[in-house]
Every structure is written in C-alpha cells, then in structure tokens.
Design a protein around this motif. Sequence first.
Motif, PDB file in Angstrom:
ATOM      1  N   ILE A  10       5.842   5.384   1.974  1.00 16.78           N
ATOM      2  CA  ILE A  10       5.415   6.740   1.643  1.00 16.78           C
ATOM      3  C   ILE A  10       6.448   7.325   0.695  1.00 16.78           C
ATOM      4  O   ILE A  10       7.653   7.233   0.939  1.00 16.78           O
ATOM      5  CB  ILE A  10       5.287   7.617   2.905  1.00 16.78           C
ATOM      6  CG1 ILE A  10       4.145   7.088   3.797  1.00 16.78           C
ATOM      7  CG2 ILE A  10       5.030   9.073   2.535  1.00 16.78           C
ATOM      8  CD1 ILE A  10       3.965   7.851   5.092  1.00 16.78           C
ATOM      9  N   VAL A  11       5.972   7.917  -0.395  1.00 15.13           N
ATOM     10  CA  VAL A  11       6.845   8.468  -1.434  1.00 15.13           C
ATOM     11  C   VAL A  11       6.562   9.952  -1.593  1.00 15.13           C
ATOM     12  O   VAL A  11       5.404  10.367  -1.723  1.00 15.13           O
ATOM     13  CB  VAL A  11       6.620   7.753  -2.785  1.00 15.13           C
ATOM     14  CG1 VAL A  11       7.514   8.362  -3.860  1.00 15.13           C
ATOM     15  CG2 VAL A  11       6.873   6.257  -2.655  1.00 15.13           C
ATOM     16  N   SER A  12       7.615  10.760  -1.583  1.00  9.68           N
ATOM     17  CA  SER A  12       7.473  12.192  -1.859  1.00  9.68           C
ATOM     18  C   SER A  12       8.833  12.721  -2.297  1.00  9.68           C
ATOM     19  O   SER A  12       9.683  11.954  -2.744  1.00  9.68           O
ATOM     20  CB  SER A  12       6.940  12.950  -0.640  1.00  9.68           C
ATOM     21  OG  SER A  12       6.566  14.266  -0.993  1.00  9.68           O
ATOM     22  N   TYR A  13       9.058  14.013  -2.152  1.00 11.32           N
ATOM     23  CA  TYR A  13      10.260  14.647  -2.679  1.00 11.32           C
ATOM     24  C   TYR A  13      11.467  14.456  -1.757  1.00 11.32           C
ATOM     25  O   TYR A  13      11.350  14.014  -0.618  1.00 11.32           O
ATOM     26  CB  TYR A  13      10.006  16.147  -2.871  1.00 11.32           C
ATOM     27  CG  TYR A  13       8.717  16.442  -3.591  1.00 11.32           C
ATOM     28  CD1 TYR A  13       8.577  16.181  -4.952  1.00 11.32           C
ATOM     29  CD2 TYR A  13       7.619  16.954  -2.897  1.00 11.32           C
ATOM     30  CE1 TYR A  13       7.383  16.436  -5.606  1.00 11.32           C
ATOM     31  CE2 TYR A  13       6.423  17.214  -3.549  1.00 11.32           C
ATOM     32  CZ  TYR A  13       6.309  16.951  -4.912  1.00 11.32           C
ATOM     33  OH  TYR A  13       5.120  17.188  -5.551  1.00 11.32           O
ATOM     34  N   ASP A  14      12.618  14.855  -2.289  1.00 11.44           N
ATOM     35  CA  ASP A  14      13.807  14.880  -1.452  1.00 11.44           C
ATOM     36  C   ASP A  14      13.832  16.202  -0.684  1.00 11.44           C
ATOM     37  O   ASP A  14      12.882  16.980  -0.730  1.00 11.44           O
ATOM     38  CB  ASP A  14      15.076  14.681  -2.282  1.00 11.44           C
ATOM     39  CG  ASP A  14      15.248  15.753  -3.362  1.00 11.44           C
ATOM     40  OD1 ASP A  14      14.519  16.765  -3.311  1.00 11.44           O
ATOM     41  OD2 ASP A  14      16.109  15.578  -4.244  1.00 11.44           O
ATOM     42  N   GLU A  15      14.914  16.474   0.018  1.00  9.16           N
ATOM     43  CA  GLU A  15      14.961  17.622   0.921  1.00  9.16           C
ATOM     44  C   GLU A  15      14.786  18.962   0.219  1.00  9.16           C
ATOM     45  O   GLU A  15      14.242  19.903   0.797  1.00  9.16           O
ATOM     46  CB  GLU A  15      16.280  17.620   1.710  1.00  9.16           C
ATOM     47  CG  GLU A  15      16.356  16.520   2.748  1.00  9.16           C
ATOM     48  CD  GLU A  15      17.601  16.644   3.607  1.00  9.16           C
ATOM     49  OE1 GLU A  15      18.452  17.512   3.289  1.00  9.16           O
ATOM     50  OE2 GLU A  15      17.718  15.904   4.584  1.00  9.16           O
ATOM     51  N   ASP A  16      15.248  19.079  -1.033  1.00  7.32           N
ATOM     52  CA  ASP A  16      15.108  20.361  -1.716  1.00  7.32           C
ATOM     53  C   ASP A  16      13.859  20.418  -2.578  1.00  7.32           C
ATOM     54  O   ASP A  16      13.673  21.377  -3.342  1.00  7.32           O
ATOM     55  CB  ASP A  16      16.363  20.689  -2.533  1.00  7.32           C
ATOM     56  CG  ASP A  16      16.555  19.756  -3.730  1.00  7.32           C
ATOM     57  OD1 ASP A  16      15.700  18.853  -3.931  1.00  7.32           O
ATOM     58  OD2 ASP A  16      17.541  19.924  -4.466  1.00  7.32           O
ATOM     59  N   GLY A  17      12.999  19.411  -2.458  1.00  3.47           N
ATOM     60  CA  GLY A  17      11.758  19.415  -3.211  1.00  3.47           C
ATOM     61  C   GLY A  17      11.943  19.232  -4.697  1.00  3.47           C
ATOM     62  O   GLY A  17      11.012  19.480  -5.467  1.00  3.47           O
ATOM     63  N   GLY A  18      13.122  18.831  -5.131  1.00  3.96           N
ATOM     64  CA  GLY A  18      13.370  18.646  -6.555  1.00  3.96           C
ATOM     65  C   GLY A  18      13.927  19.893  -7.204  1.00  3.96           C
ATOM     66  O   GLY A  18      14.942  19.845  -7.902  1.00  3.96           O
ATOM     67  N   TYR A  19      13.276  21.040  -6.990  1.00  5.39           N
ATOM     68  CA  TYR A  19      13.794  22.284  -7.558  1.00  5.39           C
ATOM     69  C   TYR A  19      13.513  23.479  -6.642  1.00  5.39           C
ATOM     70  O   TYR A  19      13.438  24.619  -7.081  1.00  5.39           O
ATOM     71  CB  TYR A  19      13.241  22.527  -8.967  1.00  5.39           C
ATOM     72  CG  TYR A  19      11.752  22.796  -9.051  1.00  5.39           C
ATOM     73  CD1 TYR A  19      11.264  24.073  -9.355  1.00  5.39           C
ATOM     74  CD2 TYR A  19      10.816  21.782  -8.858  1.00  5.39           C
ATOM     75  CE1 TYR A  19       9.904  24.336  -9.449  1.00  5.39           C
ATOM     76  CE2 TYR A  19       9.452  22.022  -8.958  1.00  5.39           C
ATOM     77  CZ  TYR A  19       9.004  23.296  -9.256  1.00  5.39           C
ATOM     78  OH  TYR A  19       7.649  23.546  -9.359  1.00  5.39           O
ATOM     79  N   ARG A  75       0.877  -1.170   0.000  1.00  8.13           N
ATOM     80  CA  ARG A  75       0.000   0.000   0.000  1.00  8.13           C
ATOM     81  C   ARG A  75       0.916   1.222   0.000  1.00  8.13           C
ATOM     82  O   ARG A  75       1.579   1.505   0.996  1.00  8.13           O
ATOM     83  CB  ARG A  75      -0.911  -0.019   1.240  1.00  8.13           C
ATOM     84  CG  ARG A  75      -1.816  -1.243   1.295  1.00  8.13           C
ATOM     85  CD  ARG A  75      -2.643  -1.273   2.580  1.00  8.13           C
ATOM     86  NE  ARG A  75      -1.821  -1.353   3.779  1.00  8.13           N
ATOM     87  CZ  ARG A  75      -1.286  -2.474   4.249  1.00  8.13           C
ATOM     88  NH1 ARG A  75      -1.473  -3.615   3.618  1.00  8.13           N
ATOM     89  NH2 ARG A  75      -0.560  -2.469   5.355  1.00  8.13           N
ATOM     90  N   VAL A  76       0.947   1.915  -1.116  1.00  9.60           N
ATOM     91  CA  VAL A  76       1.918   2.987  -1.299  1.00  9.60           C
ATOM     92  C   VAL A  76       1.201   4.339  -1.318  1.00  9.60           C
ATOM     93  O   VAL A  76       0.241   4.529  -2.073  1.00  9.60           O
ATOM     94  CB  VAL A  76       2.724   2.795  -2.595  1.00  9.60           C
ATOM     95  CG1 VAL A  76       3.845   3.839  -2.689  1.00  9.60           C
ATOM     96  CG2 VAL A  76       3.320   1.388  -2.646  1.00  9.60           C
ATOM     97  N   LEU A  77       1.674   5.250  -0.496  1.00  9.82           N
ATOM     98  CA  LEU A  77       1.104   6.592  -0.396  1.00  9.82           C
ATOM     99  C   LEU A  77       2.058   7.584  -1.054  1.00  9.82           C
ATOM    100  O   LEU A  77       3.208   7.721  -0.644  1.00  9.82           O
ATOM    101  CB  LEU A  77       0.889   6.963   1.073  1.00  9.82           C
ATOM    102  CG  LEU A  77       0.483   8.408   1.382  1.00  9.82           C
ATOM    103  CD1 LEU A  77      -0.837   8.752   0.714  1.00  9.82           C
ATOM    104  CD2 LEU A  77       0.405   8.634   2.889  1.00  9.82           C
ATOM    105  N   PHE A  78       1.574   8.271  -2.090  1.00 11.21           N
ATOM    106  CA  PHE A  78       2.340   9.313  -2.767  1.00 11.21           C
ATOM    107  C   PHE A  78       1.850  10.673  -2.282  1.00 11.21           C
ATOM    108  O   PHE A  78       0.644  10.934  -2.265  1.00 11.21           O
ATOM    109  CB  PHE A  78       2.161   9.220  -4.286  1.00 11.21           C
ATOM    110  CG  PHE A  78       2.810   8.008  -4.909  1.00 11.21           C
ATOM    111  CD1 PHE A  78       4.062   8.097  -5.495  1.00 11.21           C
ATOM    112  CD2 PHE A  78       2.164   6.776  -4.906  1.00 11.21           C
ATOM    113  CE1 PHE A  78       4.657   6.980  -6.073  1.00 11.21           C
ATOM    114  CE2 PHE A  78       2.750   5.650  -5.478  1.00 11.21           C
ATOM    115  CZ  PHE A  78       4.003   5.752  -6.061  1.00 11.21           C
ATOM    116  N   VAL A  79       2.781  11.524  -1.897  1.00  7.83           N
ATOM    117  CA  VAL A  79       2.440  12.868  -1.403  1.00  7.83           C
ATOM    118  C   VAL A  79       3.048  13.893  -2.345  1.00  7.83           C
ATOM    119  O   VAL A  79       4.279  13.966  -2.494  1.00  7.83           O
ATOM    120  CB  VAL A  79       2.956  13.089   0.031  1.00  7.83           C
ATOM    121  CG1 VAL A  79       2.570  14.480   0.528  1.00  7.83           C
ATOM    122  CG2 VAL A  79       2.408  12.011   0.967  1.00  7.83           C
TER     123      VAL A  79
END
Length: 448
Positions: A165-174, A22-26
Amino acid sequence: MNSSAPPTPASPSTPGDPRLERVLFVHAHPDDETITTGGTIAALVEAGAAVTVVTCTRGELGEVIPDDLAALRDDPAALAVHREGEIAAAMQDLGVDDHRFLGSPGARTAGLPERAYRDSGMVWRSDGVAGPTPDLHPAAFCAAEFGEVVSDLSAVVQSVRPTAIVSYDEDGGYHHPDHVRANRVAVRAARLVGVPYFAIVAGAESAEGPEADALAADDTVFTMDARHVAPRKLAALRDHRSQVEVVDLPGGRAGIRFPHGAVEPVTVRESFRFVSEPTAPEGVSEMARMTTGGRVTALVLALAAGAVFGMIGTVMHQSTITIGGAPIWSGLVLALLMSLALLAGLRSLFGSRAVAGVAAVGLVGALVVLWQASPGGSVLLPANTPAYVWLVGVVVVVTLVLGWPRLRGGSAGGATPPGDPTRASSVGAQPTGDRLDALPDAKGTPQT
C-alpha cells in the motif's frame, strides 16, 4: 520491492498468482496520484502489476487555473464532476483500469449506503505550508468518523488483496489536512492486515548535499526510475488541467505550475520509504493500546472465562482413569493444565497482568462458590486429596503466571518485509473500535 523500485511482479500471469504484485495507491484528491506517483503507476502497469488507485475526495475545493473553466471556481459540485472526468482520463493515460473513489461501490463498507467524502479544504499558513480550514464542512473527509473511513478502505484491501500500500508520509507531503488523514487511514488499513506500507518521499529527486546523502544511505528508501514512461505521466498531468499546468523549463525539462503560482519540475524518479510497524515500548501492553470500551470488554470476558474454567475444573477434577490397576487423577491434571493455559494465554496475548488477573479472580471465585455444599447436601469439592491438590494447584498456577517477570509472545503482527510472496495471504480482517489504535487525524486529535 527491491532496492531500486517499488514492487514489480515476478510473473504477471494468471489471476490470483501469489507472485503477482498488487499495489494499492491511496490519494487525497484527483491529480495527486499523477503528480507524486504517476511514473511509478505507469511503470508498474507496464511491467504487468495489478494497480488500484483510490481517491478519497473529488477535490471540490481545488483552485481552478484556466480562465475557460472559470465557471467552476465558485461551484464545488460542478468542479467535482469535472475532476471526475479529469482523473478518468488520467487513469486511461497511465494504464490503470481499477480506480475507485472512497465511499463509492467497491470502496465502501458492506451494508452501508454509498457516500462521497468531500474535500476538506485548506489554508496557506504564514510558514508556507498548508493548514486546516476553520470552517470544516460536515461531509468533509476530515470530519468523517475515522473508523468508518478505515473500514471503507479495508473493503478495497479485501477486494484487491494488495502486496503493498502506497500513500503519503506523516505530514502528507505539505500538511494538507486530507493528505494527512489519507496517511493515517492508509497506515491503519495496512497495519490491520499486515500489508507493507510505503510512504511517498517528497522532494527526493531534487534533494542535494547532506539530504541527498542521507536518502542514498537509507536502505528503506526505494526509487522508481520512470523515465521510460515519462510521456504517460505528462499526458496524465495535462488531463488535470483545472489544477495544474504543464510548462517548459530550461534545459528541455517539463515543469508543473500550481494554482498558487509555484513551479516545480516534473519528477521522473519517484521515491518511497518502507515504513515498518513501530514496536511498542517496553512495558506498554496491548491493553494500553485499546480503547476504553475494548478494555472493559476484555476484562469482562476474562472474568467470565475464569469463572467457566473454574466450574469446569471443579466438576472434572475428581475424575480418574485406571492404568495397570492404579487410579490416575486424569481430571485433576487436565483441570490444572486448562487453568494454566487460560491464564498464561491471556497474559501472553495482552502483554499485561490485568486481564490474566481478572481471569484468576473469576477462577478462584468459582472455586469459593462451589466449595459450599448445595441445598441437597452434595459437594463438588469433597474433603479428599484431589480436592486439596486442585485448590492448592490453582493458587500455584495463579501465583506462577501473575508473578512471572515477563510472559509475552512474539511480535504482534507487523508488516511482513518486502519480498515475501505470501505477505498478502491473510487479508480480510475488518477494523473494529478495539483494533483502532489512537492516531492523530488531520486536525491533530486522537482517533480511537
């Protein structure tokens, strides 16, 4: 998750099956989910995994590309409604049947009225990356209380019990402020319940040279080959036509043209990095990670607990049992064991002498008070051997626990490594002020 892909189900069967991923994308805005993780989402759904997508804002401040939608460029409210329709269509093309806007029913803390987190906006800095806007709207995602946002996302976590849970890295990508904050919120929600967190690795597919070699050698990076679901991702990208334009590139590849004019190839291999919970540096206690209010509360409760244990021990230390005709000071033994368990438990739990020391003050203070004779002349600490042993024993226990070089339990509960089928079994904790470690938000200020 395995070495080549994010979580895939072992047996997508009955609801509640612990083997079902069960994967949650944020994500921060509509279209982000498709641009960076659309292939993975479609592949997981096709494999039978349960996928939930949470979108934090409606992207009211997005730049509108097509001229036939020009009327939306100066109407944030209308653009928000339009983008709701775009992401609904994209979810259908990706096969997702559980999409939620943060703050809406199903993604809101129980008992709180529904709210919409507004797009925080951004400006392009001179170095070519995004930065915060100088006029942040009061209803913006980045202006909301950090604890409230985490609590809302935790409501989703409790509902779906994700295994990742999947989301961005620390810098949010850009560096977009909403992306950065989405990272902070998703990481916190994952840490509160011990769910593995995976950060999107931006630009992994186009990496070359040393950068590509480093990614290949990193065993925490997982790549989803989504070529077999590329048509689904392209269809979902076309649904977001107010924000992106799908174009043809040389070599038969598809690309994405963004509002600021940049064109990037559509990724068919999406990479993610498993982000382990950081280990506190040696000597940093749980107390140091708590808020001021949390520390005060802990110290007050420790003082009260020490006093209560001191009173209970004093009352019971004279109790004896007879075995084989010989009296055994059972009350004294039990009182000393209780005192030892209290002080050692507090020091182990908080990794600090402070809380245990305050409890010791309460314990010894209770003994000093009870040493005095009552107005009626009765005493709880008579001048006999059990009383003297109780007094000396408490001093020995306090000295031993506070003087011991190191007294700390195991890990404070980091995320369970990928592959453990029971890793989501304890989901359900609600974030509180004392549990929210200081992390910078999108504006660079600590959130506590």
